[in-house]
Design a protein around this motif. Structure first.
Motif, PDB file in Angstrom:
ATOM      1  N   LEU A  66       0.962  -1.146   0.214  1.00 53.10           N
ATOM      2  CA  LEU A  66      -0.086  -0.176   0.048  1.00 53.10           C
ATOM      3  C   LEU A  66       0.942   1.385  -0.050  1.00 53.10           C
ATOM      4  O   LEU A  66       0.300   2.285  -0.564  1.00 53.10           O
ATOM      5  CB  LEU A  66      -0.938   0.181   1.368  1.00 53.10           C
ATOM      6  CG  LEU A  66      -2.433  -0.414   1.030  1.00 53.10           C
ATOM      7  CD1 LEU A  66      -3.150  -0.096   2.408  1.00 53.10           C
ATOM      8  CD2 LEU A  66      -3.041   0.758  -0.058  1.00 53.10           C
TER       9      LEU A  66
ATOM     10  N   ILE B 123      -9.885  -7.259 -17.320  1.00 52.81           N
ATOM     11  CA  ILE B 123     -11.006  -7.063 -18.059  1.00 52.81           C
ATOM     12  C   ILE B 123     -12.263  -7.044 -17.386  1.00 52.81           C
ATOM     13  O   ILE B 123     -13.613  -6.689 -17.962  1.00 52.81           O
ATOM     14  CB  ILE B 123     -11.173  -7.983 -19.406  1.00 52.81           C
ATOM     15  CG1 ILE B 123     -11.400  -9.479 -18.960  1.00 52.81           C
ATOM     16  CG2 ILE B 123     -10.204  -7.850 -20.276  1.00 52.81           C
ATOM     17  CD1 ILE B 123     -11.845 -10.209 -20.210  1.00 52.81           C
TER      18      ILE B 123
ATOM     19  N   ASN C  27     -12.776  -5.826 -14.490  1.00 53.32           N
ATOM     20  CA  ASN C  27     -12.617  -4.316 -13.750  1.00 53.32           C
ATOM     21  C   ASN C  27     -12.419  -4.805 -12.378  1.00 53.32           C
ATOM     22  O   ASN C  27     -12.771  -4.128 -11.583  1.00 53.32           O
ATOM     23  CB  ASN C  27     -14.080  -3.611 -13.862  1.00 53.32           C
ATOM     24  CG  ASN C  27     -13.948  -2.393 -13.490  1.00 53.32           C
ATOM     25  OD1 ASN C  27     -12.741  -1.796 -14.055  1.00 53.32           O
ATOM     26  ND2 ASN C  27     -14.671  -1.486 -12.988  1.00 53.32           N
TER      27      ASN C  27
ATOM     28  N   ARG D 139      -8.975  -4.616 -10.389  1.00 56.45           N
ATOM     29  CA  ARG D 139      -7.535  -4.313 -10.375  1.00 56.45           C
ATOM     30  C   ARG D 139      -6.603  -4.734  -9.526  1.00 56.45           C
ATOM     31  O   ARG D 139      -6.639  -4.237  -8.546  1.00 56.45           O
ATOM     32  CB  ARG D 139      -7.394  -2.563 -10.606  1.00 56.45           C
ATOM     33  CG  ARG D 139      -7.927  -1.946 -11.992  1.00 56.45           C
ATOM     34  CD  ARG D 139      -7.526  -0.521 -11.768  1.00 56.45           C
ATOM     35  NE  ARG D 139      -8.725   0.103 -12.435  1.00 56.45           N
ATOM     36  CZ  ARG D 139      -9.708   0.411 -11.934  1.00 56.45           C
ATOM     37  NH1 ARG D 139      -9.686   0.657 -10.606  1.00 56.45           N
ATOM     38  NH2 ARG D 139     -10.695   1.210 -12.688  1.00 56.45           N
TER      39      ARG D 139
ATOM     40  N   MET E 252      -3.745  -1.630  -4.347  1.00 56.92           N
ATOM     41  CA  MET E 252      -5.183  -1.183  -3.710  1.00 56.92           C
ATOM     42  C   MET E 252      -6.228  -1.941  -3.670  1.00 56.92           C
ATOM     43  O   MET E 252      -7.442  -1.703  -3.041  1.00 56.92           O
ATOM     44  CB  MET E 252      -5.364  -0.269  -4.810  1.00 56.92           C
ATOM     45  CG  MET E 252      -4.714   1.107  -4.646  1.00 56.92           C
ATOM     46  SD  MET E 252      -4.465   1.955  -3.131  1.00 56.92           S
ATOM     47  CE  MET E 252      -6.033   2.839  -3.196  1.00 56.92           C
TER      48      MET E 252
ATOM     49  N   ASP F 165      -9.914  -1.411  -2.725  1.00 51.68           N
ATOM     50  CA  ASP F 165     -10.889  -1.476  -3.479  1.00 51.68           C
ATOM     51  C   ASP F 165     -12.092  -2.599  -3.278  1.00 51.68           C
ATOM     52  O   ASP F 165     -13.245  -2.498  -3.149  1.00 51.68           O
ATOM     53  CB  ASP F 165     -10.447  -1.810  -4.917  1.00 51.68           C
ATOM     54  CG  ASP F 165      -9.845  -0.507  -5.460  1.00 51.68           C
ATOM     55  OD1 ASP F 165     -10.194   0.553  -5.166  1.00 51.68           O
ATOM     56  OD2 ASP F 165      -9.241  -0.600  -6.777  1.00 51.68           O
TER      57      ASP F 165
END
Lengths: 191, 525, 346
Positions: B140, B351, B353, B355, B359, B363
């Motif tokens: 992080l 693809i 979405n 990531r 993060m 996320d």
């Protein structure tokens, strides 16, 4: 590939890489000076000055590095290949003829050719001429795939009647399955 | 805490019959893909990523993880039955495994490798669930500098380890991958790069079609050329009758055999997790190192090569399956895939979405545990599927390449197209397939090229972003944080090791690392 | 050779099949089959979220399914947009869009401008200049006035995507003729990563983004909104307590002549699509926007509903196009000049 011919291939490839990296370097240079590809007269002097001051923002920075490293690696590869006895002596008629008769090379050529025919001729042609069912939009793809599969199986199988019938059946079923499963069930637009 | 999350996600999966069914089917498919010579786990994931693009996300990852786990295991079946490793990672298993088959003990060997695979995967999952969140906490603090160094490290390591011929070929592959990744619009300046005015190229080379091209098409060509030269594999009559006879004998319990080797399992699993976590070095290397380590430390060296040595099939299978969890650790926390199948998975995550990267705990905090739980569930599926498929597998393996491979070629094209609906992507598959085959013949591994394509933008953007933030002064590479200093040192060591005079031409550099790790593990053990 | 024979046989079969099925196509009322919509940007962004919502609502009105696909890449979404343009102009392939693809004609060799498209504009979210909360505390820049005082003397890093609306606005703020705040522009591939980098606070301090995209981070206190990128103040109501956000023109009055530069989201079809198809789309769009849950959706996304189609929408697109393209051209960020693409000066 056995080692001596592998090193010969390495030698050829290293020459190719050296040219390739030069080309990449030149393209990067163009990109560095004129990133937005204006006509050369339209590149303002101020923009060039800006590029030089803020060199680290340039989109060409890493491509420069990569082209130089690639050149170095290609030179090392060439050095190793030559040290291990590779020469450009194989450009002889009989050697090339032997290469062309090689079963694997022929398989490669047939596969590559048929794949190209399928992707760039059969699919587009069927798409433009065979789109006749409003309720079955996968039909052109189905026909193209069937033809391709059958041609491949014929090209690589033995030439017996049993194999012919089996290939016909398998390619029919397989193309039908792919068209139905992806085109109709999963609603993936087919090529 | 981490284990609680893992259990919670696992229970969620168990309570969702739809996902469970899909996972079972995917694991079965993965096992078949893995077992069929020429179809690898990597290729299976690459193909399925395109083909399942429209499937709801909840099912997509179940499918992909099922294929992954099944694929790595499946390779051992054909390795034992045919002496052809269905997947590269099963090559080490083939050595002793096929001797079992020759003795007519194929079913027993398959059962033992199955339990070894299950145990190995399990340990890998535990490592994933325990290590990944901690690692992502460290990650992080990453800024552009660390991202850049990390990506360079990934390409470099992969380039120096996976190649079977000269190390320099790995690096050339990595550089080619980087050069390809620069095609298209530059994010930092908005300038078009290397597209030669072509509107298709200006969008860049899409990862998944490139990957399908590199992994699937060369295999199709290779398998078909074997057919052409008449070397198609088939089960001999003799082997078949032998197997029949042996099947009537009573075999000892495979779980008992496996669990008798707990110290070996732990050691092999550690090797698997560690090797798996190294960028780009995959299950296959893990299996070889596991095999070698077991052989060197064996107390019954005389049994090796007799077709009775369980250690020789347990160790590589534990290692290569533990590498799944290992490879997923850097994949999820650093966005640097630990193995070729993981590299394809990274593309699939992106693809959809998600990531991966530092993060990810911010996320999608549960995603790591979700993936770990999926692998865990896939292991259970593997158990059941393995039992169900054991019998029909030998007939599945008889599907001749001449029927199978053309279908794989069609699926490659459909899969690549389905992703973006771009006709250009079909061209990418075909072109990269042909180039990939030629490169493969010249002993260039696809892994560094693909890793170069994946990590190229990460290297490029973060390098310049770091320079922009620091106004063009490159000294921050040493002063930014302790993490960046560690990275710089590691990268320097890797490069220097290759550049020492004698080593330039060193053939199998991987031996060096392998000896090093084997020695280190031995010291601990 | 047997192979050539079999190929010949196949060609004959193919021709036969063609002859049998090549019956003339009859005109049937639009839509008679599923429609596909292409989003030129990644999932989860404003264009994607609104594109999917509008398509879902329109599918109900049209009675067919609309499949939404993300086709990313290129500059300002040029790959996805050009794919729609090269498909048949029959109303079966729609392009979800925002204002950003308007810059395609000046950044790529593609020549179509807003004249060549018909627009259906659903909604838009206000642009906010936000600062990382930790940076704001450390440097004392938690209001626009303090930022203006601080920003003029020392450098701050601002994250965003090169090209497009937020880039144009941020560039105006740092341009010497307007804000003259010496920002360092740190570019990312999408507004998502740019916002995340600002939340991280190491590589970037500030970000300009739509309120819809940053709402969660403002709510969690990781980002502080400093300015509304327009001429009027704005109240952010999605947080626990409403936050009053002053207009950027309060600190930099000179920008006003370029404003409003606003975000808008919706979809577009090629202008030469048959008129009856466009009329059908327009009525379905109006009905979709009138669906009761649309208001709540807009509220959740912190968006203003525009609900424009036809000439009204085209005028709005043309105004945005001219503003954006000329600002980018003036900043030296275009390959082609707007003049050579026939885009009028604002």
């Amino acid at each position: 590939m056995e080692k001596s011919s592998l090193r010969r291939a390495d030698l050829v490839f290293s020459v190719f890489l050296i040219f390739g990296s030069f080309f990449y370097f030149l393209e990067s240079l163009k990109l560095f000076v004129n990133p937005f590809r204006r006509t050369w007269e339209a590149v303002p002097a101020e923009a060039v000055k800006d590029t030089l001051t803020f060199w680290y923002k340039s989109p060409a920075l890493l491509p420069f590095l990569v082209s130089i490293l690639l050149l170095l690696c290609a030179l090392v590869l060439m050095h190793i290949a030559r040290k291990e006895g590779a020469k450009l002596d194989f450009i002889k008629k009989e050697k090339i003829a032997a290469f062309l008769r090689n079963a694997e090379f022929r398989a490669f050529i047939i596969t590559a050719l048929l794949l190209c025919v399928y992707a760039f001729a059969l699919i587009p042609l069927c798409r433009s001429y065979l789109n006749v069912f409003r309720g079955f939009r996968g039909f052109p793809f189905f026909v193209a795939t069937f033809l391709y599969l059958f041609a491949m199986m014929m090209a690589f199988g033995d030439k017996q009647k049993r194999h012919l019938l089996k290939s016909l059946l398998v390619s029919l079923l397989a193309s039908g399955f792919v068209t139905y499963a992806f085109g109709t069930l999963a609603k993936i637009p087919l090529p | 805490m981490e284990l609680l999350y893992l259990i919670e996600e696992f229970v969620k999966i168990l309570l969702n019959p739809g996902v469970l069914i899909v996972l079972f089917a995917a694991t079965a498919l993965g096992t078949i893909i893995g077992a069929l010579p020429g179809l690898t786990a990597t290729m299976g994931i690459a193909l399925l990523t395109g083909l399942t693009y429209k499937v709801p996300v909840a099912y997509t990852f179940a499918i992909l993880m099922g294929i992954y786990v099944g694929g790595i295991y499946g390779g051992s079946i054909s390795a034992i039955l045919l002496n052809i490793p269905g997947t590269a990672s099963a090559a080490a298993t083939a050595i002793e495994g096929n001797l079992f088959a020759k003795r007519g003990k194929a079913p027993l060997a398959i059962k033992v490798t199955r339990s070894a695979s299950i145990v190995g995967t399990l340990i890998g999952v535990l490592a994933l669930a325990l290590i990944a969140p901690q690692l992502s906490r460290i990650a992080l603090q990453f800024s552009a500098v660390e991202y850049f160094l990390l990506a360079v490290f990934g390409v470099l390591m992969c380039g120096s380890i996976v190649t079977s011929d000269l190390t320099i070929k790995g690096w050339i592959g990595g550089l080619i991958g980087l050069a390809i990744s620069f095609i298209g619009y530059d994010v930092i300046s908005g300038a078009p790069r290397f597209d030669f005015g072509n509107i298709n190229l200006s969008g860049g080379i899409s990862l998944i079609p490139a990957m399908i091209g590199f992994y699937a098409i060369p295999e199709v060509i290779k398998a078909l050329s074997l057919v052409k030269s008449g070397a198609a594999p088939a089960l001999s009559e003799e082997a078949a009758t032998k197997k029949l006879a042996a099947a009537k004998e009573k075999d000892p319990n495979s779980w008992l055999i496996t669990l008798k080797h707990i110290p070996l399992i732990l050691r092999s699993a550690l090797i698997g997790v560690g090797i798996g976590a190294l960028p780009g070095v995959g299950e296959d290397v893990a299996a070889w190192i596991g095999y070698d380590n077991a052989k060197k430390s064996s107390k019954h060296k005389e049994t090796w090569g007799t077709g009775e040595c369980y250690e020789a099939i347990i160790a590589p299978e534990v290692s290569n399956n533990a590498a799944i969890g290992g490879a997923t650790i850097p994949l999820l926390t650093l966005a640097v895939p630990g193995s070729p199948p993981a590299a394809v998975l990274l593309g699939a995550f992106m693809i959809h979405n998600i990531r991966p990267g530092p993060m990810i705990m911010v996320d999608s905090p549960r995603f790591i545990f979700y993936i770990a739980a999926l692998i865990l569930a896939a292991v259970i599926a593997l158990w059941v599927v393995g039992m169900l498929l054991a019998k029909p597998m030998s007939s599945i393996l008889k599907i001749p390449s001449v029927y199978l491979m053309p279908i794989i070629a069609v699926l490659s094209i459909v899969g690549a197209y389905a992703l973006n609906l771009k006709r250009f992507d079909i061209l990418v598959v075909v072109a990269f397939g042909i180039i990939g085959y030629i490169l493969d013949k010249m002993k260039y591994s696809a892994a560094p090229i693909v890793l170069g394509i994946i990590l190229g933008t990460m290297i490029d953007e973060n390098f310049r972003r770091a320079l922009i933030v620091n106004k063009g002064d490159p000294s921050f590479f040493f002063t930014n944080s302790w993490i960046s200093v560690v990275f710089v040192l590691i990268i320097a060591v890797v490069i220097l090791k290759q550049l020492l005079p004698e080593r330039i031409a060193a053939k199998a550099n991987f031996k060096g690392l392998y000896g090093f790790i084997a020695a280190a593990v031995k010291k601990k053990g | 050779m047997k192979m050539s024979k079999s190929i010949a046989l196949l060609v004959i079969m193919l021709l036969a099949v063609t002859a049998v099925f090549a019956t003339g196509a009859k005109e049937i009322a639009y839509p008679e089959r599923d429609i596909s919509a292409i989003v030129p940007f990644g999932q989860g962004g404003g264009t994607d979220v609104w594109g999917r919502k509008v398509m879902e609502a329109m599918a109900k009105e049209l009675g067919v399914a609309i499949t939404v696909t993300n086709v990313t890449g290129g500059s300002a979404g040029s790959i996805g947009i050009s794919q729609v343009w090269t498909s048949p102009h029959d109303g079966y392939v729609l392009a979800a869009t925002s204002e950003t693809p308007l810059t395609i004609p000046v950044t790529t060799p593609i020549t179509q401008t807003s004249k060549d498209w018909d627009y259906f504009i659903a909604a838009g979210s206000p642009g906010l200049l936000c600062v990382n909360a930790k940076v704001a505390a450390a440097r004392g820049i938690d209001t626009l006035d303090k930022l203006a005082a601080y920003g003029k003397k020392s450098e701050l890093k601002i994250a965003g995507t090169t090209g497009g609306l937020w880039f144009a606005l941020a560039s105006l703020v740092s341009d010497k003729n307007y804000g003259n705040w010496p920002f360092t522009w740190v570019s990312y591939g999408g507004s998502g990563p740019a916002i995340l980098a600002t939340v991280g606070g190491i590589d970037a301090d500030l970000v300009v983004a739509s309120a819809g995209e940053v709402k969660d981070y403002i709510r969690s206190g990781q980002l502080i909104p400093l300015a509304h990128m327009d001429t009027a103040a704005y109240t952010f109501t999605a947080a626990a307590a409403p936050i009053a956000i002053p207009a950027i023109t309060k600190a930099i009055p000179g920008i006003a002549k370029y404003l409003p530069l606003q975000q808008w989201l919706g979809f577009k079809v090629p202008a030469d699509t048959p008129a009856d198809v466009k009329a059908k789309l327009a009525s379905a769009f109006k009905a979709a926007m009138a669906q009761p849950d649309m208001t709540q959706f807009a509220k959740d996304q912190i968006a203003v509903i525009f609900n424009k189609s036809g000439a009204e929408a085209k005028a709005m697109a043309q105004k945005s196009e001219s503003n954006l393209c000329w600002i980018l051209f003036d900043l030296g960020k275009t390959t082609y000049s707007p003049a050579e693409r026939g885009i009028a000066k604002p």
